[in-house]
Design an enzyme around this catalytic site. Structure first.
Site, mmCIF file in Angstrom:
data_model
loop_
_atom_site.group_PDB
_atom_site.id
_atom_site.type_symbol
_atom_site.label_atom_id
_atom_site.label_comp_id
_atom_site.label_asym_id
_atom_site.label_seq_id
_atom_site.Cartn_x
_atom_site.Cartn_y
_atom_site.Cartn_z
ATOM 1 N N ASP A 134 -20.096 14.830 -31.937
ATOM 2 C CA ASP A 134 -19.514 15.462 -31.480
ATOM 3 C C ASP A 134 -17.959 16.274 -32.539
ATOM 4 O O ASP A 134 -17.728 15.622 -32.913
ATOM 5 C CB ASP A 134 -18.590 14.379 -29.534
ATOM 6 C CG ASP A 134 -19.650 14.438 -28.847
ATOM 7 O OD1 ASP A 134 -21.327 14.847 -29.194
ATOM 8 O OD2 ASP A 134 -19.348 13.874 -27.609
ATOM 9 N N ASP A 135 -17.723 17.779 -31.439
ATOM 10 C CA ASP A 135 -16.358 17.557 -32.073
ATOM 11 C C ASP A 135 -15.980 18.398 -32.929
ATOM 12 O O ASP A 135 -14.762 19.690 -33.506
ATOM 13 C CB ASP A 135 -14.895 16.186 -31.853
ATOM 14 C CG ASP A 135 -14.563 16.075 -30.456
ATOM 15 O OD1 ASP A 135 -15.721 15.938 -29.576
ATOM 16 O OD2 ASP A 135 -14.457 14.723 -30.618
ATOM 17 N N HIS A 161 -20.172 21.860 -26.334
ATOM 18 C CA HIS A 161 -18.651 20.480 -25.688
ATOM 19 C C HIS A 161 -17.980 20.948 -25.239
ATOM 20 O O HIS A 161 -16.924 20.364 -25.734
ATOM 21 C CB HIS A 161 -19.094 20.338 -26.688
ATOM 22 C CG HIS A 161 -18.167 18.596 -26.553
ATOM 23 N ND1 HIS A 161 -18.595 17.547 -25.807
ATOM 24 C CD2 HIS A 161 -17.083 18.107 -27.494
ATOM 25 C CE1 HIS A 161 -17.541 16.352 -25.770
ATOM 26 N NE2 HIS A 161 -16.897 16.378 -27.030
ATOM 27 N N HIS A 170 -12.803 21.507 -25.829
ATOM 28 C CA HIS A 170 -12.462 20.483 -25.919
ATOM 29 C C HIS A 170 -11.171 20.188 -24.977
ATOM 30 O O HIS A 170 -10.777 19.084 -24.908
ATOM 31 C CB HIS A 170 -12.135 19.636 -27.124
ATOM 32 C CG HIS A 170 -12.437 18.526 -27.197
ATOM 33 N ND1 HIS A 170 -12.018 16.859 -26.375
ATOM 34 C CD2 HIS A 170 -13.467 17.741 -27.704
ATOM 35 C CE1 HIS A 170 -12.684 16.174 -26.766
ATOM 36 N NE2 HIS A 170 -13.776 16.205 -27.138
ATOM 37 N N HIS A 179 -18.520 11.085 -34.171
ATOM 38 C CA HIS A 179 -17.739 12.309 -34.295
ATOM 39 C C HIS A 179 -18.116 12.683 -35.526
ATOM 40 O O HIS A 179 -17.465 12.056 -36.387
ATOM 41 C CB HIS A 179 -16.525 12.342 -33.430
ATOM 42 C CG HIS A 179 -16.686 12.081 -32.444
ATOM 43 N ND1 HIS A 179 -16.502 10.490 -31.552
ATOM 44 C CD2 HIS A 179 -16.420 12.328 -31.032
ATOM 45 C CE1 HIS A 179 -16.710 10.779 -30.640
ATOM 46 N NE2 HIS A 179 -16.702 12.002 -29.852
#
Ligand code: NI
Length: 244
Positions: free
Chosen positions: A69-70, A120, A124, A211
C-alpha cells in the site's frame, strides 16, 4: 533325561525368539511403509530430499498474495520491483493516486511485470469520514490516473485504514480487498520483526499487508519471498486468491 528337557526348552525358546523376531521385522517393514507414505510429502532443500509433513511439491502448491500500500515511492519501489522480478514473484500494489501521478514510470513497470495495480484513493483519505460524492471522487481520480498510465481501470480497491462504505466499492464495480496478515511494518519499521511475524503466522491463501514506501519493508518483503518460496509458497496476485 535332564539333558533332553533342556534341549526341548532351548528349542522352544529358539522357536519363540524366531517368531518374535520375524514379527518385529514385519512391524518394522510396516512402519517403513508408513514412513514411505509420509516421505512422499517431500520438500526440496538443496540437492537432497527431506521429508516434510506439511508440503508435497507435486500436489500441494500453496498460494499467497503479498500486497503493498501507499506507494509508489521513487526511492523504495523500484528496488522492490527488481527483487520481485528476480524471484519471479507477483504482487498487488494498492497505489495512492497522487503518488502514481508523480511516478508514472514505476506504475508502467509494475504493469509490465504482471503485478496488479489497485486503488488506494487519491490522497490516502479515510473514505468513511467523507461524503459519498467526495469519497467517490477520491476513487475515480485514482482510477483515471491508473487508466491514463496503463490503459486499464483497476478492479480492486483497498480503502485506507480498511474503512469505506460498502456502497462505494459496489457503485464503482470494484472489489474491496482487505488482508489476513498485518505485521504493522509501517509502525515497527524493523525488517527482522516483520519477516518473523509474517513467516510465523502465514498460511495457504493468505493476503499479506505491507507498505512499499519503507526500505525496511522492501527488505522484509524480499526475505519473506525467499523463505516462503522454499516452503512451497507461490506468490500470486490477489485475484488468484479471491477467485481461484
Ligand atoms: Ni494506506
Amino acid at each position: 533325561m535332564l539333558k533332553k528337557t533342556k534341549l526341548i526348552t532351548a528349542l522352544c525358546l529358539f522357536i519363540f525368539i524366531y517368531f518374535k523376531l520375524s514379527e518385529f521385522t514385519q512391524n518394522a517393514a510396516a512402519t517403513d511403509d508408513k514412513y514411505t507414505d509420509t516421505a512422499s510429502h517431500l520438500i526440496i532443500s538443496g540437492d537432497t530430499y527431506t521429508p516434510s509433513p506439511e508440503f508435497n511439491p507435486y500436489t500441494d502448491i500453496k498460494k499467497i498474495a503479498i500486497t503493498f500500500d501507499d506507494g509508489p515511492n521513487v526511492s523504495t519501489t523500484p528496488r522492490l520491483l527488481d527483487g520481485l522480478r528476480e524471484r519471479n514473484a507477483k504482487a498487488t500494489f494498492f497505489v495512492v493516486g497522487e503518488n502514481a501521478k508523480k511516478n508514472k514510470d514505476i506504475i508502467k513497470q509494475m504493469y509490465a511485470d504482471g503485478h496488479i495495480i489497485g486503488n488506494h484513493t487519491n490522497t490516502h483519505c479515510n473514505l468513511a469520514t467523507l461524503t459519498c460524492s467526495k469519497a467517490l471522487n477520491e476513487l475515480k481520480q485514482t482510477d483515471n490516473t491508473i487508466f491514463e498510465i496503463t490503459g486499464e481501470y483497476p478492479d480492486f480497491l483497498r480503502p485506507p485504514f480498511g474503512e469505506c462504505g460498502k456502497v462505494i466499492g459496489e457503485s464503482l464495480n470494484m472489489f474491496k480487498v482487505l488482508w489476513d496478515i498485518d505485521p504493522r511494518d509501517w509502525s515497527v519499521q524493523n525488517t527482522d520483526l516483520v519477516v518473523k511475524y509474517v513467516v510465523n503466522n502465514v498460511s495457504d491463501g493468505d493476503i499479506i499487508l505491507l507498505h512499499d514506501i519503507f526500505d525496511t519493508s522492501v527488505d522484509a518483503a524480499l526475505q519473506i519471498v525467499d523463505i516462503l518460496s522454499k516452503q512451497g509458497y507461490e506468490f500470486v496476485t490477489v485475484d488468484e486468491i479471491l477467485f481461484p
